[in-house]
Structures are given as structure tokens and as C-alpha cells.
Enzyme design. Structure first.
Site, mmCIF file in Angstrom:
data_model
loop_
_atom_site.group_PDB
_atom_site.id
_atom_site.type_symbol
_atom_site.label_atom_id
_atom_site.label_comp_id
_atom_site.label_asym_id
_atom_site.label_seq_id
_atom_site.Cartn_x
_atom_site.Cartn_y
_atom_site.Cartn_z
ATOM 1 N N VAL A 304 45.838 73.494 21.214
ATOM 2 C CA VAL A 304 46.688 72.340 20.809
ATOM 3 C C VAL A 304 47.911 72.695 20.796
ATOM 4 C CG1 VAL A 304 47.082 70.899 18.820
ATOM 5 C CG2 VAL A 304 44.651 71.512 19.228
ATOM 6 N N ALA A 305 48.368 74.037 20.566
ATOM 7 C CA ALA A 305 49.577 74.360 20.695
ATOM 8 C C ALA A 305 50.318 74.722 22.102
ATOM 9 C CB ALA A 305 49.670 75.800 19.917
ATOM 10 N N GLU A 309 51.583 67.573 23.650
ATOM 11 C CA GLU A 309 50.998 66.059 23.619
ATOM 12 C C GLU A 309 51.870 65.078 23.583
ATOM 13 O OE1 GLU A 309 48.251 69.046 21.426
ATOM 14 O OE2 GLU A 309 50.499 68.709 21.272
ATOM 15 N N ASP A 351 65.268 46.405 56.003
ATOM 16 C CA ASP A 351 65.304 45.068 56.919
ATOM 17 C C ASP A 351 66.576 45.087 56.988
ATOM 18 O OD1 ASP A 351 63.677 43.593 57.786
ATOM 19 O OD2 ASP A 351 63.078 42.202 55.902
ATOM 20 N N THR A 353 67.698 41.335 58.249
ATOM 21 C CA THR A 353 68.167 40.055 57.722
ATOM 22 C C THR A 353 67.971 39.887 56.077
ATOM 23 O OG1 THR A 353 66.924 39.274 59.760
ATOM 24 C CG2 THR A 353 67.454 37.582 58.053
ATOM 25 N N GLU A 442 72.693 25.170 62.527
ATOM 26 C CA GLU A 442 73.468 24.048 62.249
ATOM 27 C C GLU A 442 74.140 24.082 61.110
ATOM 28 O OE1 GLU A 442 70.799 20.852 62.794
ATOM 29 O OE2 GLU A 442 71.028 20.885 65.116
ATOM 30 N N ARG A 677 62.995 44.479 67.142
ATOM 31 C CA ARG A 677 61.786 43.662 67.672
ATOM 32 C C ARG A 677 60.427 44.401 67.152
ATOM 33 N NH1 ARG A 677 62.358 38.713 68.804
ATOM 34 N NH2 ARG A 677 61.583 37.879 70.097
ATOM 35 N N ASN A 767 56.309 74.682 23.357
ATOM 36 C CA ASN A 767 54.846 75.200 23.326
ATOM 37 C C ASN A 767 54.694 76.582 23.614
ATOM 38 O OD1 ASN A 767 55.016 72.195 24.492
ATOM 39 N ND2 ASN A 767 53.143 72.436 23.291
ATOM 40 N N GLU A 907 63.609 74.276 17.195
ATOM 41 C CA GLU A 907 63.848 73.293 18.274
ATOM 42 C C GLU A 907 64.883 72.384 18.289
ATOM 43 O OE1 GLU A 907 61.613 73.121 20.830
ATOM 44 O OE2 GLU A 907 60.956 75.126 19.945
#
EC number: 7.2.2.10
Length: 997
Positions: A304-305, A309, A351, A353, A442, A677, A767, A907
Site C-alpha cells: 500500500v505504501a 494511489e 490539410d 484547404t 464565383e 493529389r 512513496n 512532503e
């Protein structure tokens, strides 16, 4: 049917045994349906909820925790006395963590919707077919269409299957196939065979592809492929076959988990073996089995240590915060792990365009004739500013703005652009932008007319909606369009027949023509100079064509349109408008007026982003469906290629790439910066080659055709305006479709990884400290200094908050001046491993030391000897070594409280050390990250909460401390800052310079 595009209409009809006018018989339909199945894409079978849940427990660390929880639960079951309830806390908390992690994991996987399902939206509901059971055309469900069916399609229809055209029932057939090929303009189709069996989809001009849309015209064709055999079906198959790769971070954490699990197993076994001699100690009642179980519990505590977690939760939080920051920059991240992957992107395949360019065709140059003398002539050349559909821009001559109404030629040119045109500009109030209504080419001409304003129309005071077509409206009030001679392939032009709204002797009916320069100029007999008309001589024609050729190649590669008039056309009743073959006769004896050159212009900010990519060591590759000349020209304009750079072996068409051997293709991908292309399969192949060089590839796309490559690349980037398929196959969506947003996201990804590295190391050093603490107590024979429920509290809550806050560390200033990090680079290198081992050993020793201090030296403590402390399990009333010692003192909560308080305080100091990897706290003070200061205060408050608020001390088996004890906690904890500052000093002054050299 394979290669239907290479066959004649008769051959295709013969292959299916079908007549174009009657269609298939019901017997044929039945057989073909049995052979080829329904014309639909099968839905992909997703994973069941149970499978997704089980998947979440495949991680090694998760399995070790699960095992630890099960063992703790079994041991708690046999626990006796007061500790029965508290013994159940630990397995319950571990299970709670695992369930929460699994829920988040399942939710994320469910959230990544299925791109394959999104493909189904391109399947049309209905289709129109001819079959022998009815004389006329009939509407049937598209899924019932079979190969060989004769299908009718018209404007507005969605193509129901892959179709070989047999006849076109209108002057032209235009198809918008951008979702499949990425072409920005609609494509004109024909029925002639295309003899090249290796033609790309863009060149199969006699084929219609399932899911594309008919933009104009009406036609008939024979179905040659349905369902998964269509081009869109092939894309679906490719996506199904594409397995999602794990991101570099996920791979790192997997490796880390494996290494950690091995180390944990070894340490647990070692602790158990070291203590075999103590299994028979009196404290266990002389029972070897109870002794073995006691040390087994310590081994479980070790597991666990050793497991951080809180790490999954902290990583998820950090990535989620990163996605919020990216969203503000218009990058919407769909998959959390990919946030970090962006940081090691080494190639961006973009890309053209709409991403590198605006996808808004814009006229940037035009010319009219200034003077003509015999075979010599001079031109008036103009440039036009503005690169979007907004009607804002100026016309320049020799870099100076000009008034267009001063040039008669420009007035006539604008008139042709406005009238020989079916498009308009529209102001979208919701988006606040001008958009096209009609064809892109156009719309560019419509926008040009607005910028030219040849009749000097008063534009001030107009709303944006009124402004959109103000100048075009003025021209359209002068002349009325009577009819249009549609574009056709043979003459490559279209024209309109116009009459003046106020007829007079001087104003007559006219025909205005626009089209491909070579086709139009060949039919011109005269040329307009000012308001006069001069015969077109071979010399003048050559000069005009040479300028147009120069514009069409060179650095711009403009798309040129010639504009001309017919001053004395035939009357309407003299023309046969039913037969388009006659149109070319009515468009002869033309007068050339001028020429416009347009392009899809690069986005203004792209050039600086490409430069930034180069500084950051990222290669930008343009991949486009457009032709090579245009692609290379845009590459030069935005800095992918230098102005005079030789592009041999750096730019390829899809065809050129296919003709290379596999090894040459691999080399091409190593050097290339432009592919033109191309088809979808090329994109996927390019990604595969790049991945073989260990490149981390970001691939952009917006069409259905891009989905397989988006899914295959490490970072698939879809456009906000793109198709749903592209978006669901990608990891990120660009809300603004802008290339520069990708670069901003890469920068954010790099910053996130740096911060992630800091908090992962921070959690791991914690840890290591916990493991050293438990190992030392077991090896020295001391009473337990920390129990699993305390370790869980520290790992999840106390460490979790500062670790999350480290995700807010400001990015380094030179973050985009460094090359991309190697995805194989370990999370913790040799020196850092030593550093965190050293810090971890200090944390462990300090924690054990704090507990030992209370036993041996504290004023309120029992003041036992070191021997008594290390042999406490032999403590009995009749043992002379423990004379005068109350054996119950070895179960006091004080030493545990001292150990836990030292661990938490160290810590917090460690969190400050993690502000920067190598910078001193004097250079980078804590207030650089105010979130960290806040989280440290909150963590300490929570520690005081479990110390001083009932019944929490009982659950955690601790007790309140007095001032003397707290001062001792600080004395033991603070040296860790000096220790890490020393290690940072060594790294800065001795290791970093050596690496740089």
C-alpha cells in the site's frame, strides 16, 4: 466491379447484364442481394459494460492494490478486540479508490463515441432506380439497392452507392465530393472512360461515390459497388482495423507500474523473510502462524505504501485542467491522455484547404489592357488586398491604392464579374462573418466587385447585411440577366445573356463570358483598351497568355479566369438552348476584357506558426487533394519551403509516391514536406512510415476520407467545421479550423508534461520514503511507525493536493525553443532516480527517527534503550531485559503520530522543492505558483483535522501533539529543503553543462 472507371458504358452494362432504360429484373435483384448483401455499413459491435469494467483492472498496480485490499479484508475478518472496526477501514478505502478509478475510465471510453457509427449519417435514406417491374423510375430504400441497378440522381440528392455514370441529362453534372476527397470546389463529371487503372478518386471523373452530394445537374448511372465495397465502406473497414495506440504517457506509466510491482514484490518477500526468526516471539503467543500473519500484514502495508494511489486522480485532474486551458485557445480535446501526447509531437501533417488557408477563394491579382500598338501592348496590373469573403479590401497599382471607376476596363470587368455569376455574399450574424452562397470561385468574383466599387457607391452607414452585396446590386440594376449558357467541358466557359434595364439606342443586349483563359482567348477576335475595341493580334495574344501562364505557375500558382464580352450576340430566338453542343458557336467573336487571378489564400498567422514549429524542432508536412503546383506555391508562401528552395524529393503527388519502391517511400516520408493529389490510403500510409521512425504525428483532417488517418495517428485533429466522422475519430477538434491553434496546443502539451513530470516525481519520492520507513522498522525490529490507513490518507489526500497544484506551474519561457522530447525518454533518468532515492531515504529515515525519538529521548516518552526498542516483541513481565518497562507502551499512538506528522511536513517541503526541476527556491519562490501555497495550507489543515477532531484520531490511531513535539517535527523535516537545494546546485552547475556540451 473492379476498375469500372476504365471501362466504356457498354462494357459496364454488359458486365451486369442490364439495360439502361429498363434496369434489372426482380430475379437478378434477388440473386445480387444474396451475393452482395444490403447496401449499408454494418454497425461495429462495441464492448459490453462488463468488458469495459474488467479492462480497467488490467493495470498491474491496480491488481496489486486489489490483492492488498482482499488480503486486508480477510485479515480484518479475523481481527479481535477494539481494532475490528478500524481494520475494515483500509480495505474499504482501497476498494473505494479502485471503483472510482474504474468509473472514470469506463466513462471516458464510453464518451469517445464511435466514429464508425457517425459514418452512417452519410448513408442516404432513399434512392431512385429503374427496374423491370415498373415502367417509370421508382423510389426505394437505399439499403435495397444492388450492384447493377440503374440509378437516377439529380441536384440535391445524396449518392446512394458507388456509381459509374452512363448518361448525363443536363448540360453539366457537378458533384460536391469534398467529404471523400477533400477537394474544395465541386467537380464536373462526364461519361467517358478514364483509361488509367491506378487513377486516384479525384481523377475518376466518370464515377459518383456513395455519400457525396449532387451540386448541379441530372444523370443516370449503373451501381458498381454497395455497402462495405464502396469507397466510404473501405474507409469504414480501415477504421475498424485501426487499433488505438496507447499514448507515450500511458506506455510510460505501464512500464513504471511493471517495474514498481516487481520492486514491491521483492521488498514484501524480503521483509517477510528477514522476520522469519521473529515468528515465534512471545507477543504472538508463541504461535508461528500468528507471527507469519503479523509480518504478512506488514508486507501488505508495504504494498500500500509503495503504490501512489493518488497518481491516477492527479494525472486526470491535471489533464482536465489542461483541456480547459486549451479550450480557451479554441482547441477542444476529446481524449484526456492526448493532451500530454501533444507535447512530444514531432511532425504535424496538415490539410491545406481551410487549415493552412482560409478556404475562402479570393481574387488577389487582375489585369486589363492599357495600350496596344500592333503586336506590342502594355498591361495595367492590379493587386487586391483582403483574404476572406469580407467585402473589405483595396485595389492597388504599383503598391498605391487606386479608384477603379477611373479605368473603363475595370468598370466592364466588374460588370462581367457581377452578372456572369450565380453566387452572393451573406453576413452570418450568429458567427459575425461573411459567408459564401454558391460556388467558391464565383463568390470570389462577387467579393472582388464589392472591393472595386466601380460606380463609387456610398457605403457608409450600411448595415453589414446590406453591405454584403451593395456594389453588385448597383450593377444588377443596370442590366437584367435573361438566361445562362451553362459551363461545359468542351468549351471550358459559361456565359450570360443580358439586356439593359433601360433600353436605348446606345445600350444593346450583350453576352458576358468567363472561363479558362486558353479556351476563351482562342475565341476572342478583339481586345478592349479603355472604352475602345482593338483587333487581337498574335503578338498581343502571346503577351497576354505569357502573363497568365506566369500567374498560373511561379510562386503564386493562381487560378486564372479570362473575362470577355460579345457586343452583338444573336437574338434569343435565333439560339438553340436545348443542345449544349451549340453553345460554343454563340460564344465566338468575343472581345477580351481582362483576367483575374485567385487563390485560396494562406491564413495571415500561419507563416509565424510554421516558423515557431521550425524553432521547436517540429516538421510541418502539407497533405492535400489539390494539385502539386498550387500546394508547393502555398508551401512557399507560408514558409514550409523557402522561396527558391529545390523541392525535388521534398514534394510528391499521390501518383509519384505510389510509383516509388517501399524503401524509397520510406525515405520520401523522412524528407518530404508536401504531398499533393493524395487519397485517404496515402494519408494512412504516410502516418505508418512516420511512426516507423518513432515520430509522434499530429494529423489534421475534416472529411470522411481523413478518418482512418486521424484514428491511426497519435494525435488526430479534426476541424470544427468538419464532418462528424472526422471529429469522432480524432483526439482534438479545432473550433476555429486554424493551424496556429495546433501550435498553441503543442506548447500547452509541453508545459503540461513538464508539470506532470514534477508531480509524478514528487509522489514517487513520497512513496519511496514510505517504503524505506516500513522496511527500516521491519529490519530494525521497531514497532510499526505507519499503518496502511495512514499511508492511504497521505498518498491520496495530503500528497494529492500539492501534486495537483504542481500542474499549475508556469511554463518555461524557452519551452518552444527546445526540440520535441523523445517519447522513449524515461520519466525518471539515472540522476533523478538517485536524487529521489536520496530524498526518499531521508524521508524514511526521518519518519522512523521521529518515532524512535519519542521512545528513546522525548521528555514525556518511556525513554527505553535502543536494544529494548528493537526487541520489543520479546517484552514480557518476566523478561529481565525489560525490567521496569510497561509493555503496553509499545502500542502508544504517540510514535505513530510523530512519524505521520514528520511524513506530512516533509512532503509539504518536498512540494516546494518540486516547483522547478533544477531552479533554486531563491530563484523560483513559492508565490510563483499561488495554487501550490494554497494546497500546502489545505493539506496541513486536513492533517490538523485528523489530529484534533474526534473521532478521526481513533480511526487513524493517532493522538494530538504538544508544542515541543511539533518543534521536533519541524527540526526533523526542514533539512530536506537544504538537501534538495544541494542536489539542484550539483545538477545546475555540473550535470546540465555536461549534457549541453
Amino acid at each position: 466491379m473492379e476498375n469500372a472507371h476504365t471501362k466504356t458504358v457498354e462494357e459496364v452494362l454488359g458486365h451486369f447484364g442490364v439495360n439502361e432504360s429498363t434496369g434489372l429484373s426482380l430475379e437478378q435483384v434477388k440473386k445480387l442481394k444474396e451475393r452482395w448483401g444490403s447496401n449499408e455499413l454494418p454497425a461495429e459491435e462495441g464492448k459490453t459494460l462488463l468488458e469495459l469494467v474488467i479492462e480497467q483492472f488490467e493495470d498491474l498496480l491496480v491488481r496489486i492494490l486489489l490483492l492488498a485490499a482482499c488480503i486486508s479484508f480477510v485479515l480484518a475478518w479475523f481481527e479481535e478486540g477494539e481494532e475490528t472496526i478500524t481494520a475494515f477501514v483500509e480495505p474499504f478505502v482501497i476498494l473505494l479508490i479502485l471503483v472510482a478509478n474504474a468509473i472514470v475510465g469506463v466513462w471516458q471510453e464510453r464518451n469517445a463515441e464511435n466514429a464508425i457509427e457517425a459514418l452512417k449519417e452519410y448513408e442516404p435514406e432513399m434512392g431512385k432506380v429503374y427496374r423491370q417491374d415498373r415502367k417509370s423510375v421508382q423510389r426505394i430504400k437505399a439499403k435495397d439497392i444492388v450492384p447493377g441497378d440503374i440509378v437516377e440522381i439529380a441536384v440535391g440528392d445524396k449518392v446512394p452507392a458507388d456509381i459509374r455514370l452512363t448518361s448525363i441529362k443536363s448540360t453539366t453534372l457537378r458533384v460536391d465530393q469534398s467529404i471523400l476527397t477533400g477537394e474544395s470546389v465541386s467537380v464536373i463529371k462526364h461519361t467517358d472512360p478514364v483509361p488509367d487503372p491506378r487513377a486516384v478518386n479525384q481523377d475518376k471523373k466518370n464515377m459518383l461515390f456513395s455519400g457525396t452530394n449532387i451540386a448541379a445537374g441530372k444523370a443516370m448511372g449503373v451501381v458498381v459497388a454497395t455497402g462495405v465495397n464502396t469507397e466510404i465502406g473501405k474507409i469504414r473497414d480501415e477504421m475498424v482495423a485501426t487499433e488505438q495506440e496507447r499514448t507515450p504517457l500511458q506506455q510510460k506509466l505501464d512500464e513504471f507500474g511493471e517495474q514498481l510491482s516487481k520492486v514491491i514484490s521483492l521488498i514484501c518477500i524480503a521483509v517477510w523473510i528477514i522476520n522469519i526468526g521473529h515468528f515465534n516471539d512471545p507477543v504472538h503467543g508463541g504461535s508461528w502462524i500468528r507471527g507469519a500473519i503479523y509480518y504478512f500484514k506488514i508486507a501488505v502495508a508495504l504494498a500500500v505504501a509503495a503504490i501512489p494511489e493518488g497518481l491516477p486522480a492527479v494525472i486526470t485532474t491535471c489533464l482536465a485542467l489542461g483541456t480547459r486551458r486549451m479550450a480557451k485557445k479554441n482547441a477542444i480535446v476529446r481524449s484526456l491522455p492526448s493532451v500530454e501526447t501533444l507535447g512530444c509531437t514531432s511532425v504535424i501533417c496538415s490539410d491545406k484547404t481551410g487549415t493552412l488557408t482560409t478556404n475562402q477563394m479570393s481574387v488577389c491579382r487582375m489585369f486589363i489592357l492599357d495600350r496596344v500598338e500592333g503586336d506590342s501592348c502594355s498591361l495595367n496590373e492590379f493587386t487586391i488586398t483582403g483574404s476572406t469573403y469580407a467585402p473589405i479590401g483595396e485595389v492597388h497599382k504599383d503598391d498605391k491604392p487606386v479608384k477603379c471607376h477611373q479605368y473603363d476596363g475595370l468598370v466592364e470587368l466588374a460588370t462581367i464579374c457581377a452578372l456572369c455569376n450565380d453566387s452572393a455574399l451573406d453576413y452570418n450574424e450568429a458567427k459575425g462573418v461573411y459567408e459564401k452562397v454558391g460556388e467558391a470561385t464565383e463568390t470570389a468574383l462577387t467579393c472582388l466587385v464589392e472591393k472595386m466599387n466601380v460606380f463609387d457607391t456610398e457605403l457608409k452607414g450600411l448595415s453589414k447585411i446590406e453591405r454584403a452585396n451593395a456594389c453588385n446590386s448597383v450593377i444588377k440594376q443596370l442590366m437584367k440577366k435573361e438566361f445562362t449558357l451553362e459551363f461545359s467541358r468542351d468549351r471550358k466557359s459559361m456565359s450570360v445573356y443580358c439586356t439593359p434595364n433601360k433600353p436605348s439606342r446606345t445600350s444593346m443586349s450583350k453576352m458576358f463570358v468567363k472561363g479558362a483563359p486558353e479556351g476563351v482567348i482562342d475565341r476572342c477576335t478583339h481586345i478592349r483598351v479603355g472604352s475602345t475595341k482593338v483587333p487581337m493580334t498574335p503578338g498581343v495574344k502571346q503577351k497576354v497568355m505569357s502573363v497568365i501562364r506566369e500567374w498560373g505557375s511561379g510562386s503564386d500558382t493562381l487560378r486564372c479566369l479570362a473575362l470577355a464580352t460579345h457586343d452583338n450576340p444573336l437574338r434569343r430566338e435565333e439560339m438553340n438552348l436545348e443542345d449544349s453542343a451549340n453553345f460554343i458557336k454563340y460564344e465566338t467573336n468575343l472581345t477580351f476584357v481582362g483576367c483575374v487571378g485567385m487563390l485560396d489564400p494562406p491564413r495571415i498567422e500561419v507563416a509565424s506558426s510554421v516558423k515557431l514549429c521550425r524553432q521547436a524542432g517540429i516538421r510541418v508536412i502539407m497533405i492535400t487533394g489539390d494539385n502539386k503546383g498550387t500546394a508547393v506555391a502555398i508551401c512557399r508562401r507560408i514558409g514550409i519551403f523557402g522561396q527558391d528552395e529545390d523541392v525535388t524529393s521534398k514534394a510528391f503527388t499521390g501518383r509519384e509516391f505510389d510509383e516509388l519502391s517501399p524503401s524509397a517511400q520510406r525515405d520520401a516520408c523522412l524528407n518530404a514536406r508536401c504531398f499533393a493529389r493524395v487519397e485517404p490510403s496515402h494519408k494512412s500510409k504516410i502516418v505508418e512510415f512516420l511512426q516507423s521512425f518513432d515520430e509522434i504525428t499530429a494529423m489534421t483532417g475534416d472529411g470522411v476520407n481523413d478518418a482512418p488517418a486521424l484514428k491511426k495517428s497519435e494525435i488526430g485533429i479534426a476541424m470544427g467545421s468538419g464532418t462528424a466522422v472526422a471529429k469522432t475519430a480524432s483526439e482534438m477538434v479545432l473550433a476555429d479550423d486554424n493551424f496556429s491553434t495546433i501550435v498553441a496546443a503543442v506548447e500547452e502539451g509541453r508545459a503540461i508534461y513538464n508539470n506532470m513530470k514534477q508531480f509524478i516525481r514528487y509522489l514517487i519520492s513520497s512513496n519511496v520514503g514510505e517504503v524505506v520507513c516500513i522496511f527500516l522498522t521491519a529490519a530494525l525490529g521497531f514497532p510499526e511507525a505507519l499503518i496502511p490507513v495512514q499511508l492511504l490518507w497521505v498518498n491520496l489526500v495530503t500528497d494529492g493536493l500539492p501534486a495537483t497544484a504542481l500542474g499549475f506551474n508556469p511554463p518555461d519561457l524557452d519551452i518552444m525553443n527546445k526540440p520535441p522530447r523523445n517519447p522513449k525518454e524515461p520519466l525518471i533518468s539515472g540522476w533523478l532516480f538517485f536524487r529521489y532515492l536520496a530524498i526518499g531515504c531521508y524521508v524514511g529515515a526521518a519518519t522512523v527517527g521521529a518515532a524512535a525519538w519519542w521512545f528513546i529521548a522525548a521528555d514525556g516518552g518511556p525513554r527505553v534503550s535502543f536494544y529494548q526498542l528493537s526487541h520489543f516483541l520479546q517484552c514480557k513481565d518476566d523478561n529481565p531485559d525489560f525490567e521496569g518497562v510497561d509493555c503496553a507502551i509499545f502500542e502508544s499512538p504517540y510514535p505513530m503520530t510523530m512519524a505521520l506528522s514528520v511524513l506530512v511536513t516533509i512532503e509539504m517541503c518536498n512540494a516546494l522543492n518540486s516547483l522547478s526541476e533544477n531552479q533554486s527556491l531563491l530563484r523560483m519562490p513559492p508565490w510563483e505558483n499561488i495554487w501550490l501555497v494554497g494546497s500546502i495550507c489545505l493539506s496541513m489543515s486536513l492533517h490538523f483535522l485528523i489530529l484534533y477532531v474526534e473521532p478521526l484520531p481513533l480511526i487513524f490511531q493517532i493522538t494530538p501533539l504538544n508544542l515541543t513535539q511539533w518543534l521536533m517535527v519541524l527540526k526533523i523535516s526542514l533539512p530536506v529543503i537544504l538537501m534538495d537545494e544541494t542536489l539542484k546546485f550539483v545538477a545546475r552547475n555540473y550535470l546540465e553543462p555536461a549534457i549541453l556540451e
